[in-house]
Design an enzyme around this catalytic site. Structure first.
Site, PDB file in Angstrom:
ATOM      1  NE  ARG A   1      -2.208   0.787   3.693  1.00  0.00           N
ATOM      2  CZ  ARG A   1      -3.033   1.152   4.507  1.00  0.00           C
ATOM      3  NH1 ARG A   1      -4.309   1.076   4.729  1.00  0.00           N
ATOM      4  NH2 ARG A   1      -2.315   1.609   5.915  1.00  0.00           N
TER       5      ARG A   1
ATOM      6  CB  THR B   1      -1.789   7.090  -2.913  1.00  0.00           C
ATOM      7  OG1 THR B   1      -1.173   5.739  -3.183  1.00  0.00           O
ATOM      8  CG2 THR B   1      -0.957   8.126  -3.885  1.00  0.00           C
TER       9      THR B   1
ATOM     10  CG  ASP C   1       3.196  -2.246   8.869  1.00  0.00           C
ATOM     11  OD1 ASP C   1       3.274  -3.320   8.890  1.00  0.00           O
ATOM     12  OD2 ASP C   1       2.859  -1.235   8.201  1.00  0.00           O
TER      13      ASP C   1
ATOM     14  CG  ASP D   1       6.625  -2.408   9.863  1.00  0.00           C
ATOM     15  OD1 ASP D   1       7.270  -3.200   8.901  1.00  0.00           O
ATOM     16  OD2 ASP D   1       6.391  -1.331  10.022  1.00  0.00           O
TER      17      ASP D   1
HETATM   18  C1  PRP Z   1      -0.689  -4.377   4.736  1.00  0.00           C
HETATM   19  C2  PRP Z   1      -1.581  -5.570   4.703  1.00  0.00           C
HETATM   20  C3  PRP Z   1      -2.676  -5.366   3.563  1.00  0.00           C
HETATM   21  C4  PRP Z   1      -2.849  -4.010   3.451  1.00  0.00           C
HETATM   22  C5  PRP Z   1      -4.069  -3.683   4.022  1.00  0.00           C
HETATM   23  O1  PRP Z   1       0.320  -4.522   3.946  1.00  0.00           O
HETATM   24  O2  PRP Z   1      -0.786  -6.767   4.941  1.00  0.00           O
HETATM   25  O3  PRP Z   1      -1.824  -6.118   2.503  1.00  0.00           O
HETATM   26  O4  PRP Z   1      -1.720  -3.458   4.226  1.00  0.00           O
HETATM   27  O5  PRP Z   1      -4.391  -2.532   3.606  1.00  0.00           O
HETATM   28  P1  PRP Z   1      -5.395  -1.935   2.551  1.00  0.00           P
HETATM   29  O6  PRP Z   1      -6.649  -2.829   3.086  1.00  0.00           O
HETATM   30  O7  PRP Z   1      -5.653  -0.587   2.886  1.00  0.00           O
HETATM   31  O8  PRP Z   1      -5.034  -2.098   1.274  1.00  0.00           O
HETATM   32  P2  PRP Z   1       1.136  -3.341   3.521  1.00  0.00           P
HETATM   33  O9  PRP Z   1       0.913  -2.562   2.415  1.00  0.00           O
HETATM   34  O10 PRP Z   1       1.545  -2.695   4.718  1.00  0.00           O
HETATM   35  O11 PRP Z   1       2.468  -4.091   2.986  1.00  0.00           O
HETATM   36  P3  PRP Z   1       3.429  -5.159   3.725  1.00  0.00           P
HETATM   37  O12 PRP Z   1       2.684  -6.466   3.999  1.00  0.00           O
HETATM   38  O13 PRP Z   1       4.463  -5.516   2.509  1.00  0.00           O
HETATM   39  O14 PRP Z   1       4.062  -4.647   5.070  1.00  0.00           O
HETATM   40  N1  URA Z   2      -2.147  -2.534   7.165  1.00  0.00           N
HETATM   41  C1  URA Z   2      -1.609  -2.983   8.310  1.00  0.00           C
HETATM   42  O1  URA Z   2      -0.626  -3.724   8.497  1.00  0.00           O
HETATM   43  N2  URA Z   2      -2.258  -2.734   9.408  1.00  0.00           N
HETATM   44  C2  URA Z   2      -3.415  -1.655   9.253  1.00  0.00           C
HETATM   45  O2  URA Z   2      -4.008  -1.304  10.231  1.00  0.00           O
HETATM   46  C3  URA Z   2      -3.664  -1.301   7.937  1.00  0.00           C
HETATM   47  C4  URA Z   2      -2.994  -1.593   6.881  1.00  0.00           C
END
Ligand code: PRP
Ligand code: URA
Length: 209
Positions: free
Chosen positions: A104, A108, A200, A203
């Site tokens: 994400r 944006t 997150d 993380d």
């Molecule tokens: C997180 C999570 C989802 C997304 C959810 O991933 O694991 O994939 O955010 O958010 P959304 O519903 O608003 O799209 P992130 O983008 O943080 O990536 P990562 O898993 O690589 O940390």
């Molecule tokens: N992605 C995450 O990992 N946590 C949230 O709360 C939203 C998006």
């Protein structure tokens, strides 16, 4: 309209509560994500069809049931979805695993796709897209579209925590995809994080910041 199923099992609720706690260690977080995914795996496979087979016990022959040769695919959304794969595989060890890379954009909040490697026979499989967090729904919706573009048909989305906003987006864009959620939280905050959520997920799973 698709089905939204929130998990009610006390073990799932209990483990999600520990997962949320900011003091939960990296090791515990990983273990809990795996355990919850396994418990959810039990719930999401309830509808797998059975067929009758004959088995000979030490006592006699009997007719009994096994899963009807249905093929399963587990598709984690990278990277946090990886934390759900082992738990699901414990229950369905023969499942194929495909990977979709979506992150994400922090500005944006729109999904950015960067990787896609899926089993070739997607149309024949029951597919479970796994991602711990369903926030705005952008990532999940993009991942589902990807899978459909590659021929996926029978798709279920499995998330540990979801916001009502994200659920609504996926239901609108993919009314054929049932959604299984460990817990439906209150809302999103101004940064698109789930409240109360768990922070997150990527993380916390991988110890990055
Ligand atoms: C997180 C999570 C989802 C997304 C959810 O991933 O694991 O994939 O955010 O958010 P959304 O519903 O608003 O799209 P992130 O983008 O943080 O990536 P990562 O898993 O690589 O940390
Ligand atoms: N992605 C995450 O990992 N946590 C949230 O709360 C939203 C998006």
């Amino acid at each position: 309209m698709s089905k939204v199923v929130e998990m009610t099992h006390p073990l799932i609720q209990h483990k999600i509560s520990i997962l949320r706690d900011k003091n939960t260690s990296l090791k515990e977080f990983r273990e809990l994500a795996e355990e919850i995914s396994m418990l959810m795996g039990y719930e999401v496979t309830r509808d797998l069809p059975l067929k009758e087979v004959e088995v000979e016990t030490p006592i006699c022959k009997t007719k009994t049931k096994v899963i009807a040769g249905k093929k399963v695919g587990i598709i984690p959304v990278l990277r946090a979805g990886l934390g759900m794969v082992e738990g699901m595989l414990k229950l369905i060890p023969a499942a194929r695993v495909g990977h979709i890379g979506v992150y994400r954009d922090p500005q944006t909040l729109k999904p950015v796709e960067y990787y896609c490697k899926l089993p070739t026979d997607l149309p024949n499989r029951d597919l479970f897209i796994v991602d711990p967090m369903l926030a705005t729904g952008g990532s999940a919706s993009a991942a589902i579209s990807f899978v459909k573009e590659h021929g996926g048909r029978n798709i279920k989305l499995v998330c540990l925590i979801g916001a009502p906003e994200g659920i609504a987006v996926v239901q609108k864009e993919h009314p054929d995809v049932d959604i299984f959620i460990g817990h439906i939280d209150e809302r999103l905050n101004d940064h698109g994080y789930i409240v109360p959520g768990l922070g997150d997920a990527g993380d916390r799973l991988f110890g990055t910041k």
